[in-house]
Motif scaffolding. Sequence first.
Motif, PDB file in Angstrom:
ATOM      1  N   ALA A 268       7.275 -29.730  -8.068  1.00  0.00           N
ATOM      2  CA  ALA A 268       7.491 -28.653  -9.019  1.00  0.00           C
ATOM      3  C   ALA A 268       8.640 -27.732  -9.270  1.00  0.00           C
ATOM      4  CB  ALA A 268       5.990 -27.961  -9.270  1.00  0.00           C
ATOM      5  N   THR A 269       9.314 -27.999  -7.993  1.00  0.00           N
ATOM      6  CA  THR A 269      10.698 -27.035  -7.904  1.00  0.00           C
ATOM      7  C   THR A 269      11.782 -27.829  -8.529  1.00  0.00           C
ATOM      8  OG1 THR A 269       9.694 -26.320  -5.727  1.00  0.00           O
ATOM      9  CG2 THR A 269      12.030 -25.982  -5.912  1.00  0.00           C
ATOM     10  N   ARG A 270      12.273 -27.297  -9.641  1.00  0.00           N
ATOM     11  CA  ARG A 270      13.134 -27.963 -10.337  1.00  0.00           C
ATOM     12  C   ARG A 270      13.838 -27.081 -11.344  1.00  0.00           C
ATOM     13  NH1 ARG A 270       8.111 -29.884 -12.239  1.00  0.00           N
ATOM     14  NH2 ARG A 270       7.872 -29.141 -14.423  1.00  0.00           N
ATOM     15  N   PRO A 271      14.786 -27.248 -11.583  1.00  0.00           N
ATOM     16  CA  PRO A 271      15.685 -26.390 -12.864  1.00  0.00           C
ATOM     17  C   PRO A 271      14.841 -26.327 -13.944  1.00  0.00           C
ATOM     18  CG  PRO A 271      17.032 -28.028 -12.033  1.00  0.00           C
ATOM     19  CD  PRO A 271      16.136 -28.249 -11.387  1.00  0.00           C
ATOM     20  N   GLY A 272      14.489 -24.931 -14.407  1.00  0.00           N
ATOM     21  CA  GLY A 272      13.977 -24.417 -15.402  1.00  0.00           C
ATOM     22  C   GLY A 272      12.495 -24.055 -15.422  1.00  0.00           C
ATOM     23  N   LEU A 344      16.781 -26.589  -1.520  1.00  0.00           N
ATOM     24  CA  LEU A 344      17.852 -26.385  -2.354  1.00  0.00           C
ATOM     25  C   LEU A 344      17.696 -27.298  -3.774  1.00  0.00           C
ATOM     26  CD1 LEU A 344      20.622 -25.128  -2.894  1.00  0.00           C
ATOM     27  CD2 LEU A 344      21.619 -27.450  -2.397  1.00  0.00           C
ATOM     28  N   VAL A 345      17.496 -26.121  -4.805  1.00  0.00           N
ATOM     29  CA  VAL A 345      17.378 -26.641  -6.071  1.00  0.00           C
ATOM     30  C   VAL A 345      18.385 -27.581  -6.628  1.00  0.00           C
ATOM     31  CG1 VAL A 345      16.558 -26.096  -8.491  1.00  0.00           C
ATOM     32  CG2 VAL A 345      15.431 -24.684  -6.419  1.00  0.00           C
ATOM     33  N   THR A 346      18.174 -28.493  -7.007  1.00  0.00           N
ATOM     34  CA  THR A 346      19.408 -29.366  -7.465  1.00  0.00           C
ATOM     35  C   THR A 346      18.983 -29.891  -8.987  1.00  0.00           C
ATOM     36  OG1 THR A 346      18.340 -31.497  -7.038  1.00  0.00           O
ATOM     37  CG2 THR A 346      19.424 -30.316  -5.281  1.00  0.00           C
ATOM     38  N   PRO A 347      20.019 -30.242  -9.566  1.00  0.00           N
ATOM     39  CA  PRO A 347      19.977 -30.700 -11.207  1.00  0.00           C
ATOM     40  C   PRO A 347      18.795 -31.726 -11.442  1.00  0.00           C
ATOM     41  CG  PRO A 347      22.195 -30.523 -10.512  1.00  0.00           C
ATOM     42  CD  PRO A 347      21.656 -30.338  -9.084  1.00  0.00           C
ATOM     43  N   SER A 348      18.608 -32.493 -10.244  1.00  0.00           N
ATOM     44  CA  SER A 348      17.563 -33.358 -10.377  1.00  0.00           C
ATOM     45  C   SER A 348      16.280 -33.248  -9.910  1.00  0.00           C
ATOM     46  CB  SER A 348      18.121 -35.043  -9.908  1.00  0.00           C
ATOM     47  OG  SER A 348      18.241 -34.662  -8.242  1.00  0.00           O
ATOM     48  N   GLY A 349      16.137 -32.078  -9.158  1.00  0.00           N
ATOM     49  CA  GLY A 349      14.991 -31.674  -8.756  1.00  0.00           C
ATOM     50  C   GLY A 349      15.248 -30.566  -7.371  1.00  0.00           C
ATOM     51  N   CYS A 350      14.650 -31.146  -6.314  1.00  0.00           N
ATOM     52  CA  CYS A 350      14.951 -30.395  -5.068  1.00  0.00           C
ATOM     53  C   CYS A 350      15.160 -31.120  -4.037  1.00  0.00           C
ATOM     54  CB  CYS A 350      13.745 -29.393  -4.868  1.00  0.00           C
ATOM     55  SG  CYS A 350      12.540 -30.467  -4.082  1.00  0.00           S
ATOM     56  N   GLU A 351      15.911 -30.541  -2.719  1.00  0.00           N
ATOM     57  CA  GLU A 351      16.511 -31.178  -1.779  1.00  0.00           C
ATOM     58  C   GLU A 351      15.854 -30.514  -0.289  1.00  0.00           C
ATOM     59  OE1 GLU A 351      20.820 -32.304   0.549  1.00  0.00           O
ATOM     60  OE2 GLU A 351      20.757 -31.309  -1.499  1.00  0.00           O
ATOM     61  N   PRO A 352      15.081 -30.908   0.149  1.00  0.00           N
ATOM     62  CA  PRO A 352      14.635 -30.202   1.712  1.00  0.00           C
ATOM     63  C   PRO A 352      15.750 -30.362   2.385  1.00  0.00           C
ATOM     64  CG  PRO A 352      12.846 -31.586   0.566  1.00  0.00           C
ATOM     65  CD  PRO A 352      14.152 -31.965  -0.305  1.00  0.00           C
ATOM     66  N   LEU A 353      16.073 -29.266   3.175  1.00  0.00           N
ATOM     67  CA  LEU A 353      17.397 -29.294   4.001  1.00  0.00           C
ATOM     68  C   LEU A 353      17.203 -29.300   5.367  1.00  0.00           C
ATOM     69  CD1 LEU A 353      19.401 -26.656   1.950  1.00  0.00           C
ATOM     70  CD2 LEU A 353      19.556 -29.281   1.856  1.00  0.00           C
TER      71      LEU A 353
END
Length: 375
Positions: A268-272, A344-353
Amino acid sequence: MADDSARRADLRDKVARLAELAARRGVDTIVLRDPAALTWLLGCRVNVPQTLDAACLDVVVHLTDGPRLRIVTNAIEAPRLRDTELAWLDGDGVDAPGTSWSVVPWWEARDAALPTTSGASVGTDRPLDGARDLSADLRALRRTLTPHQAVQLRDVAADTAAAASEAALGLEPTTSEYAAAGLLASALLRRGLDPVVLLVGGVDRLDAHRHPLPTAAALGRRGMLVACGRRHGLVASVTRIVSFAPLTTAEQDGYRRLLAVEQAFLDATRPGARLGDVVATGTAAYSAHDFDPHEWHRHHQGGPTGWQPREFPADPGSDVVLDAGQVVAWNPSGGGWKVEDTTLVTPSGCEPLVHDPTWPTLAVAGRLRPDVLVR
């Protein structure tokens, strides 16, 4: 040096963002006093002691006639800041705003060296006589990382994960929680990370205490390490669990079900997305995966991060809207298990770091997630 030039260029980017904010709010000077805002701007340690409560400097950003920075500090901290934390500011003047210093005696308050409303329209993030309150604007501004900060955060997250792995490999069932915290702190510090949060829980406390400050008790059959490592002002959160006996089928199932709850948060973690809606989706997953529906009441589920371990704990009423470049850290827990990542929230969704290739992993919905380390 190339890195110093990159830091100065990044500073110029952030000052441009401050200038846009100043224009919107009708001010020509911004005073940064909050530690999170200062670390966002300068990318350095601003606290003595290394807490998140008070800074040892203020920064006045003058935005008329070309941006200029004025560092306001005392005679104790000025030499150290000039020689270490802020030495990179002394560039050629081309790729960074001009910088000056106001140094007061250690026994005097810095407020007298800060601007007043006479001759300037001032905004600030902490109380200052006559200044406009820009704290909410500045929190929103720093919530989205610059590209340079995103690169730095990836390094901070990877090193925080590696430190947790190193510490976990040094544990035994007889290791005390205090000793485990010492190993974790040492591993973080050797990597140039300030350990701003250190939690350790042995098997007897994993479900009862979601924030287990270390004690003299031995870990026993299973232990949990939790840390927030900070460098350049950026914070990465990590949780790792080590077991000194093979997991039972029921234990394996419990941990995998918790990873499924985490998946709901991450999906659910995504832009917007509205932050509260992400929380609502994640918390609904507890009952969907055979946890008590109220399990999430027993511990906050995470929230926006980056410059503090949490800017605030997110809840279903949180109206912040996520955007690319923002950072969250989710930490669902239940049944004696906990999982945590900085994302990190990315344009395509999220990136666990927070990933270490030496730590065992499980694939969950196409993402590699940390498994329990069995030793």
